[in-house]
Design a protein around this motif. Structure first.
Motif, PDB file in Angstrom:
ATOM      1  N   THR A 194       0.845  -1.186   0.000  1.00 42.18           N
ATOM      2  CA  THR A 194       0.000   0.000   0.000  1.00 42.18           C
ATOM      3  C   THR A 194       0.880   1.236   0.000  1.00 42.18           C
ATOM      4  O   THR A 194       2.105   1.140   0.127  1.00 42.18           O
ATOM      5  CB  THR A 194      -0.952  -0.001   1.208  1.00 42.18           C
ATOM      6  N   HIS A 195       0.241   2.392  -0.126  1.00 43.20           N
ATOM      7  CA  HIS A 195       0.981   3.652  -0.183  1.00 43.20           C
ATOM      8  C   HIS A 195       1.551   3.975   1.198  1.00 43.20           C
ATOM      9  O   HIS A 195       0.833   3.962   2.203  1.00 43.20           O
ATOM     10  CB  HIS A 195       0.053   4.777  -0.634  1.00 43.20           C
ATOM     11  N   SER A 196       2.832   4.276   1.257  1.00 42.47           N
ATOM     12  CA  SER A 196       3.410   4.738   2.512  1.00 42.47           C
ATOM     13  C   SER A 196       2.918   6.147   2.806  1.00 42.47           C
ATOM     14  O   SER A 196       2.657   6.935   1.895  1.00 42.47           O
ATOM     15  CB  SER A 196       4.936   4.733   2.430  1.00 42.47           C
ATOM     16  N   ILE A 197       2.751   6.445   4.085  1.00 42.35           N
ATOM     17  CA  ILE A 197       2.403   7.795   4.537  1.00 42.35           C
ATOM     18  C   ILE A 197       3.287   8.117   5.743  1.00 42.35           C
ATOM     19  O   ILE A 197       3.874   7.204   6.348  1.00 42.35           O
ATOM     20  CB  ILE A 197       0.911   7.924   4.909  1.00 42.35           C
ATOM     21  N   VAL A 246       3.939  -4.311   3.166  1.00 47.09           N
ATOM     22  CA  VAL A 246       5.033  -3.443   2.723  1.00 47.09           C
ATOM     23  C   VAL A 246       4.444  -2.174   2.106  1.00 47.09           C
ATOM     24  O   VAL A 246       3.230  -2.080   1.883  1.00 47.09           O
ATOM     25  CB  VAL A 246       5.954  -4.159   1.717  1.00 47.09           C
ATOM     26  N   TYR A 247       5.323  -1.222   1.814  1.00 48.85           N
ATOM     27  CA  TYR A 247       4.859   0.094   1.387  1.00 48.85           C
ATOM     28  C   TYR A 247       5.591   0.547   0.129  1.00 48.85           C
ATOM     29  O   TYR A 247       6.660   0.036  -0.212  1.00 48.85           O
ATOM     30  CB  TYR A 247       5.062   1.106   2.519  1.00 48.85           C
ATOM     31  N   GLN A 248       5.001   1.537  -0.534  1.00 50.59           N
ATOM     32  CA  GLN A 248       5.584   2.063  -1.752  1.00 50.59           C
ATOM     33  C   GLN A 248       5.361   3.579  -1.814  1.00 50.59           C
ATOM     34  O   GLN A 248       4.599   4.146  -1.026  1.00 50.59           O
ATOM     35  CB  GLN A 248       4.935   1.424  -2.980  1.00 50.59           C
ATOM     36  N   SER A 249       6.060   4.211  -2.760  1.00 46.39           N
ATOM     37  CA  SER A 249       5.785   5.603  -3.160  1.00 46.39           C
ATOM     38  C   SER A 249       6.022   6.625  -2.061  1.00 46.39           C
ATOM     39  O   SER A 249       5.331   7.646  -2.009  1.00 46.39           O
ATOM     40  CB  SER A 249       4.351   5.729  -3.685  1.00 46.39           C
ATOM     41  N   ARG A 250       6.970   6.373  -1.175  1.00 46.99           N
ATOM     42  CA  ARG A 250       7.269   7.387  -0.168  1.00 46.99           C
ATOM     43  C   ARG A 250       7.834   8.618  -0.848  1.00 46.99           C
ATOM     44  O   ARG A 250       8.468   8.550  -1.892  1.00 46.99           O
ATOM     45  CB  ARG A 250       8.191   6.832   0.911  1.00 46.99           C
ATOM     46  N   SER A 251       7.565   9.785  -0.296  1.00 44.50           N
ATOM     47  CA  SER A 251       8.063  11.037  -0.854  1.00 44.50           C
ATOM     48  C   SER A 251       8.304  12.003   0.290  1.00 44.50           C
ATOM     49  O   SER A 251       8.157  11.647   1.455  1.00 44.50           O
ATOM     50  CB  SER A 251       7.058  11.627  -1.860  1.00 44.50           C
ATOM     51  N   ASP A 262       9.952  -0.401   2.630  1.00 46.32           N
ATOM     52  CA  ASP A 262       9.664  -0.194   1.223  1.00 46.32           C
ATOM     53  C   ASP A 262       9.676  -1.544   0.521  1.00 46.32           C
ATOM     54  O   ASP A 262      10.459  -2.435   0.854  1.00 46.32           O
ATOM     55  CB  ASP A 262      10.726   0.723   0.612  1.00 46.32           C
ATOM     56  N   ILE A 263       8.805  -1.699  -0.466  1.00 46.52           N
ATOM     57  CA  ILE A 263       8.677  -2.992  -1.149  1.00 46.52           C
ATOM     58  C   ILE A 263       9.983  -3.443  -1.789  1.00 46.52           C
ATOM     59  O   ILE A 263      10.317  -4.637  -1.765  1.00 46.52           O
ATOM     60  CB  ILE A 263       7.543  -2.951  -2.198  1.00 46.52           C
ATOM     61  N   ILE A 281       2.903  -9.850  -5.671  1.00 44.24           N
ATOM     62  CA  ILE A 281       2.713  -8.461  -5.252  1.00 44.24           C
ATOM     63  C   ILE A 281       1.223  -8.146  -5.309  1.00 44.24           C
ATOM     64  O   ILE A 281       0.609  -8.208  -6.377  1.00 44.24           O
ATOM     65  CB  ILE A 281       3.514  -7.510  -6.165  1.00 44.24           C
ATOM     66  N   VAL A 282       0.668  -7.808  -4.158  1.00 42.89           N
ATOM     67  CA  VAL A 282      -0.773  -7.573  -4.044  1.00 42.89           C
ATOM     68  C   VAL A 282      -1.004  -6.089  -3.734  1.00 42.89           C
ATOM     69  O   VAL A 282      -0.879  -5.664  -2.587  1.00 42.89           O
ATOM     70  CB  VAL A 282      -1.399  -8.442  -2.932  1.00 42.89           C
ATOM     71  N   PRO A 283      -1.355  -5.265  -4.731  1.00 46.26           N
ATOM     72  CA  PRO A 283      -1.510  -3.824  -4.512  1.00 46.26           C
ATOM     73  C   PRO A 283      -2.873  -3.485  -3.908  1.00 46.26           C
ATOM     74  O   PRO A 283      -3.690  -2.783  -4.498  1.00 46.26           O
ATOM     75  CB  PRO A 283      -1.360  -3.250  -5.930  1.00 46.26           C
TER      76      PRO A 283
END
Length: 369
Positions: A194-197, A246-251, A262-263, A281-283
């Protein structure tokens, strides 16, 4: 019985051409003072795809599918569509609805989980759209509850996991046609992404749920539920398939703590442990295959897996899967008929998530006919 005049399909929005990319990213980062040269670092994701994000076309398809399902059920509610960051904007959608005589709106938000961006920011968007049109005392906007564990959202994900495991382990026609060597079930790892925050934002989403707040709790509960359903449907051996959140797209500022791992780091670690030969990978943090799925997962994460010698498959997002579309209309009917909480479907112990107060005027109710 609660009355509404129309549905407001509410989404993030995305650019639809090269000239739209930087203005779109300025909208996304408004108030942060980020110069265009830094935005250009992200812009190449969009420019790689001709400057077009798939999200607007996906919302057009979702809108059409919802309209067809509403018509099939005999529910006479038109759908207006508005975005946070690109045309059609919420301000325009709200005005369009008002001019059509639709002043009691029920919002379908394309975000399944509890967070500031998925709940609080949409509420602010709705308040701003009403205020800018001078309609705060005239219109009201309700929204359906967070649907992270509604069967309509979960079913497509379960099907995707089952299909991916079958392909990797040689139990499907796709695996036979591909000719790839099968791996044992115990060598497969499920990566629920999922999206990291920011960690502070996660905590604020519901401190009563402990570390990570409601945002992490919802994702953990759903990952567990999906793995259990997949295990029951595909055989006892699948129950042993390990999974990770796991997480993705951190900014943003690298000094600010964000949810981890992070993935890509997780994939590299799995390759080192020697027990994993393939990852699924399960989004499940997303409702459709927008740019962050296409770039961060289909490009970066799959590349990371290949570089580390792991087979990898990415599960489709719900998109316009019939179960998802039907589930969203179920959520609309749930509000139309004031369905009691104990009769609302959910697949985790956290659900069903409660409703939110409306934005604008108080909603009106009439006796059920």
């Amino acid at each position: 019985m609660t009355t509404y005049d129309a549905i407001l399909l509410s989404s993030f929005g995305g650019p639809e051409g090269q000239d739209d990319v930087i203005p779109f990213l300025r909208n996304v980062t408004r108030g942060r003072g980020i110069p265009d040269e830094r935005l250009e670092e992200v812009a190449h994701h969009y420019r790689h795809h001709g400057g077009v994000s798939p999200i607007n076309e996906q919302n057009r398809q979702l809108k059409a599918a919802l309209e067809a399902e509403l018509a099939r059920r005999g529910i006479d509610l038109p759908i207006h569509w508005g975005n946070r960051n690109w045309q059609p904007y919420f301000t325009d959608a709200v005005l369009e609805a008002h001019e059509a005589g639709h002043d009691r709106l029920l919002a379908l938000v394309t975000s399944a989980y509890t967070s500031y961006s998925g709940v609080g920011q949409y509420r602010e968007d709705f308040e701003r759209a009403l205020a800018e049109n001078g309609l705060t005392g005239t219109m009201s906007i309700d929204r359906v509850r967070e649907y992270f564990d509604h069967p309509g959202f979960v079913t497509p994900l379960v099907e995707g996991v089952e299909a991916a495991v079958a392909e990797l382990t040689g139990g499907s026609a796709a695996s036979t046609e591909a000719g790839a060597d099968a791996v044992a079930r115990e060598d497969v790892h499920l990566l629920f992404v999922t999206h990291s925050i920011p960690s502070a934002a996660a905590e604020a989403s519901g401190p009563q749920f402990g570390k990570g707040g409601a945002y992490v709790a919802q994702h953990c509960a759903l990952a567990h539920a999906i793995s259990e359903v997949e295990a029951r449907d595909a055989g006892e051996a699948v129950a042993d398939i390990p999974w990770s959140l796991v997480y993705q797209s951190r900014s943003g500022d690298p000094r600010t703590p964000w949810l981890e791992p992070d993935i890509n780091d997780a994939i590299a670690d799995l390759a080192v442990d020697g027990h994993t030969k393939a990852v699924v990978i399960v989004p499940f943090g997303f409702v459709s295959d927008h740019m962050e799925v296409m770039w961060d997962l289909d490009n970066e994460a799959l590349t990371t897996a290949a570089e580390n010698g792991l087979r990898a498959l990415r599960v489709p997002t719900p998109g316009t899967h019939p179960a998802f579309v039907s589930g969203l209309v179920d959520l609309i009917e749930e509000r139309l008929n004031d369905v009691p909480s104990d009769q609302r479907p959910h697949v985790t112990e956290l659900g069903p998530w409660p409703d939110h107060d409306p934005v604008g005027t108080r909603r009106e109710k009439v006796a059920a006919r």
